[in-house]
Design an enzyme around this catalytic site. Structure first.
Site, PDB file in Angstrom:
ATOM      1  N   ASP A 156     -45.290 -11.117  -0.308  1.00 53.28           N
ATOM      2  CA  ASP A 156     -46.723 -11.026  -0.596  1.00 53.28           C
ATOM      3  C   ASP A 156     -47.124  -9.557  -0.464  1.00 53.28           C
ATOM      4  O   ASP A 156     -46.350  -8.708  -0.006  1.00 53.28           O
ATOM      5  CB  ASP A 156     -47.532 -11.947   0.322  1.00 53.28           C
ATOM      6  CG  ASP A 156     -48.896 -12.282  -0.295  1.00 53.28           C
ATOM      7  OD1 ASP A 156     -49.341 -11.567  -1.214  1.00 53.28           O
ATOM      8  OD2 ASP A 156     -49.526 -13.259   0.149  1.00 53.28           O
TER       9      ASP A 156
HETATM   10  C1  NOJ Z   1     -52.168 -11.726  -1.854  1.00 54.08           C
HETATM   11  C2  NOJ Z   1     -52.227 -13.216  -1.868  1.00 54.08           C
HETATM   12  O1  NOJ Z   1     -51.933 -13.719  -0.577  1.00 54.08           O
HETATM   13  C3  NOJ Z   1     -51.302 -13.866  -2.870  1.00 54.08           C
HETATM   14  O2  NOJ Z   1     -51.575 -15.232  -2.928  1.00 54.08           O
HETATM   15  C4  NOJ Z   1     -51.445 -13.219  -4.215  1.00 54.08           C
HETATM   16  O3  NOJ Z   1     -50.583 -13.854  -5.147  1.00 54.08           O
HETATM   17  C5  NOJ Z   1     -51.125 -11.753  -4.078  1.00 54.08           C
HETATM   18  N1  NOJ Z   1     -52.052 -11.131  -3.154  1.00 54.08           N
HETATM   19  C6  NOJ Z   1     -51.148 -11.026  -5.420  1.00 54.08           C
HETATM   20  O4  NOJ Z   1     -52.427 -10.897  -5.875  1.00 54.08           O
END
Ligand code: NOJ
Length: 787
Positions: free
Chosen positions: A309
């Site tokens: 993430d």
């Molecule tokens: C953070 C989020 O937790 C995740 O769900 C998302 O896909 C990513 N950012 C990318 O935007």
């Protein structure tokens, strides 16, 4: 088993011949490899296996030609959102020198083309792939996850996924970070909105359905994108529902309740897995070899790509398991985190780590192989512009109305709405007289789309007011008043508005706004109060300590109630709310979640009875926040509370009722249904056998309608305490007024067993209770004995 994306159209006998056509053109430096690219397996071998071997051969050959730096480049996922700080030339240079593997947040084909051109100027011409958060729609926005789940309608959910993939791929995209299958039992978490609720079985079904819908049979084909299921694992169980917090969980609960939805998505063929930001039992997921290798790859057979993430690798320092960036990179790559999102450390630290021997080349190769496989499966080695297309075919206007799928969005949205209360048949409304439409969310086009609305444009969304106005045009008079701000707390407004304008604050006093609303209400035959949360209140980084409708709007509701006019509450929110007052005082209440681009039309369809509501809650609605976590499939405890016989020393609160306001699976219709004649095909069964549970469902009202028949199973005596019941099947059926139908479900080991603390699936003999009904309180039951 993890399904691979390989051409599966090929009948076995044609495999060898056709395979040559499917062999992807290697990068320029390895053209010679083509000559020896005929399958090494004979025509009797399953084509998928032959193609699989060809893919591995191709990837290995390419990797032999890559330098360490080029390999590391493949592990870097860069965010390019054209913000002011993005230094494009520096980025293009990085791509040209083979230092970037994939891109996210670029959503137009011209944008991608420039980046892919740079990749094609790199030494080995390894193409980029493009990812984006296509969560509940792309250009057309469908209901948020909780809304989709409320439909209990796998066809509707699949339709949302198919259209998302078609639209996203038409913009050149190759991968989405979805579905999010994090089970959550705590409404305080803002990200409940993205997921499918509290239930393992329902979430597993939806996760698998969406993966198949997004990916289709072959992600190299137009109209498909790869799915990266998230957030692995157990993000929805963060303590106190405070975002990014810690998860501490028994293995038993992990295996039984939280892990199956990820597994279901992987079994459905998910090409990717996004690793969670949280730690589980003290180990951050990003640095957890047990999670990412032992469980995911060895036990579950996952062959795809793992993606960290956003910034999660560097966060290992603050988690307290890495001393610095280098240490973080070492832990993440060794654990099995392939692709580094918004990379800060892989690019800088992996090379010295390999040189020092702390990270082996084999570990790098393993991660690179996963990335290259994805590119191979996407067909990008055959044609790096396969999904981006030619410039002359670019859409003239990416936001063109003609690119939307409005009819599908409306159809899916109306199936996602849940009727919570309907005293004295207040609903459906007649399209006549005067209707006061009041509330800060009534005219909002942004909020109705919900958060993570991807490339959707608010100006293309249909507000509730607009939907009502179109439905009643020329037949009824609509009055409007905003009535209140979504929230009056200035600090919260500042917080919510930090990255995107979320809350529009009206400068009038609360009293003046309420007075205007009351005046409108007094002139009307019925009041529709469109209230709840702004979309930003139910988002990432939007945890709440309370789950009531904000005070500003509650004051409005009280004032509207005092007018004595029939009060219909139309809720917009991304989590279960505590609605005791609203339940007691509204004549009718409709949960609309955030219903998407066509939300206003869909809501009007239901309010006026052009569609008979059929949604059911995928999450328990507590009475008050102090009850959470509150979920239907709890254990009985040694001292269960019995409302018929409310003893003191039982599991209860002394200051409030025990049960929910609305249970899991609950939702009303404009007609009524009756469940009778629950029976089992046999009273005894051996393990490994199957029996059928059936019931007769009758539409006892005067309207045609749909309902969701739900199957729950209980193992009342087992080696460990088992839930009071668990959902094991459901079926959404349509019945004409007066019609009845028998609905049946197969029951076998899968519905009866459970995972123990070692992750082993046990089916224990003994008595089982089976409940069939229309929500999780289903009383109609039968029992059998398993030998
Ligand atoms: C953070 C989020 O937790 C995740 O769900 C998302 O896909 C990513 N950012 C990318 O935007």
């Amino acid at each position: 088993m993890n399904r691979l994306f390989l051409p599966r159209l090929l009948p076995a006998l044609l495999a060898a011949a056709l395979l040559a056509a499917c062999v992807q053109t290697p990068p320029a430096q390895s053209l010679s490899a083509q000559a020896s690219s005929s399958p090494s397996t004979g025509p009797d071998t399953a084509p998928t296996l032959a193609a699989q071997q060809e893919r591995e051969r191709y990837v290995s050959e390419l990797m032999q030609r890559m330098t360490l730096q080029e390999k590391i480049g493949q592990l870097r996922l860069r965010s390019v959102d054209a913000g002011p700080n993005v230094d494009k030339e520096a980025l293009l240079q990085e791509i040209r020198s083979g230092q970037v593997g994939a891109i996210f947040n670029t959503v137009t084909r011209p944008g991608m083309r420039v980046l892919q051109d740079a990749a094609m100027q790199s030494r080995l011409k390894v193409p980029l792939f493009f990812a984006y958060d296509v969560i509940h729609g792309h250009r057309t926005v469908f209901p948020i996850g909780l809304g989709l789940a409320s439909s209990f309608d796998m066809d509707a959910i699949a339709r949302s996924g198919r259209i998302s993939a078609i639209e996203a791929n038409a913009d050149g995209l190759n991968m989405t970070f979805a579905p999010m299958v994090d089970i959550s039992r705590d409404p305080r978490w803002g990200r409940n909105s993205e997921g499918y609720g509290e239930d393992t079985y329902l979430t597993s079904r939806i996760g698998a359905t969406l993966v198949k819908a997004l990916q289709g049979d072959d992600p190299s084909q137009p109209g498909t994108i790869m799915a990266a299921v998230k957030h692995f694992a157990m993000y929805g169980a963060i303590e106190g529902a405070r975002d990014y917090n810690t998860v501490d969980m028994s293995p038993q609960r992990m295996y039984q309740d939280y892990l199956p939805p990820y597994k279901a998505a992987i079994d459905a063929g998910a090409a990717g897995v996004m690793v969670a930001l949280n730690a589980v039992n003290g180990v951050p997921a990003t640095a957890d070899p047990w999670l990412l290798q032992e469980l995911l790859r060895k036990q579950w057979g996952f062959k795809g790509i793992t993606v960290s993430d956003h910034g999660a690798i560097l966060e290992l320092i603050r988690h307290g398991v890495a001393a610095d960036g280098r240490d973080a990179a070492r832990l993440a790559i060794k654990a099995g985190t392939d692709l580094s999102m918004n990379d800060k450390v892989y690019g800088k630290d992996l090379e010295p780590l390999v040189e020092s021997g702390e990270v082996s080349m084999a570990e790098i190769d393993e991660a690179v192989r996963h990335v290259l496989r994805v590119k191979y499966d996407l067909g990008l080695f055959r044609d790096a512009y396969r999904h981006i297309g030619r410039a002359e075919d670019d859409p003239a206007d990416t936001e063109a109305e003609s690119r939307l799928h409005r009819a599908d969005a409306r159809e899916v949205a109306r199936r996602s709405l849940v009727l919570l209360k309907n005293e004295g048949d207040t609903l459906p409304l007649k399209k006549q007289g005067t209707i006061a439409v009041i509330g800060p969310l009534a005219k909002s086009q942004r909020d109705v789309m919900g958060n993570w609305s991807a490339a959707g444009k608010a100006r293309q969304a249909v507000s509730v007011y607009q939907g009502l106005a179109e439905a009643t045009a020329g037949r009824a008079t609509l009055l409007y008043a905003k009535g209140a701000n979504v929230i009056d707390d200035a600090e919260v407004v500042t917080y919510l508005n930090e990255f995107e304008k979320d809350v529009e604050v009206d400068s009038r006093t609360a009293e003046a706004m309420i007075a205007e609303a009351v005046q409108a209400a007094r002139k009307a035959d019925v009041v529709l109060a469109v209230v709840g949360e702004s979309q930003g209140m139910a988002h990432e980084a939007s945890s709440r300590t309370d789950i009531v409708i904000p005070e500003s709007q509650r004051r409005l509701l009280h004032a509207l109630k005092a007018t004595g006019k029939p009060l219909v509450i139309v809720l917009m929110n991304g989590r279960p709310l505590a609605l005791e007052w609203e339940h007691a005082n509204a004549d009718a209440m409709l949960e609309t979640w955030f219903a998407g681009t066509e939300g206003g039309h869909a809501i009007a369809d239901v309010l006026f009875g052009d569609y008979n509501p059929s949604g059911k809650l995928p999450m328990t609605f507590p009475r008050v926040v102090g009850q959470v976590p509150l979920y239907y499939n709890h254990l009985n405890t040694g001292r269960p509370f019995d409302p018929e016989n409310p003893n003191k020393y039982t599991s209860r609160y002394f200051d409030h009722e025990n049960g929910p306001l609305y249970p899991f699976g609950y939702g009303l219709s404009y007609t009524t249904f009756d469940v009778s004649d629950v029976k089992l095909s046999r009273a005894e069964m051996a393990r490994g056998g199957q029996l059928t549970a059936s019931a007769t469902i009758r539409n006892t009202g005067r309207r045609d309608g749909e309902t969701v028949v739900q199957l729950y199973v209980q193992d009342p005596v087992a080696s460990i305490s088992r839930p009071v019941r668990e959902l094991k099947g459901f079926s959404k059926i349509f019945l004409k007024a007066g019609e009845s139908r028998e609905v049946s479900f197969e029951i076998g080991d899968e519905q009866l067993g459970f995972y123990n603390a070692q992750g082993r699936f046990n089916v224990e003999p003994g008595k089982f209770n089976v409940f069939l009904g229309l929500d999780s309180r289903a009383a109609q039951s039968a029992s059998f004995t398993l030998h």
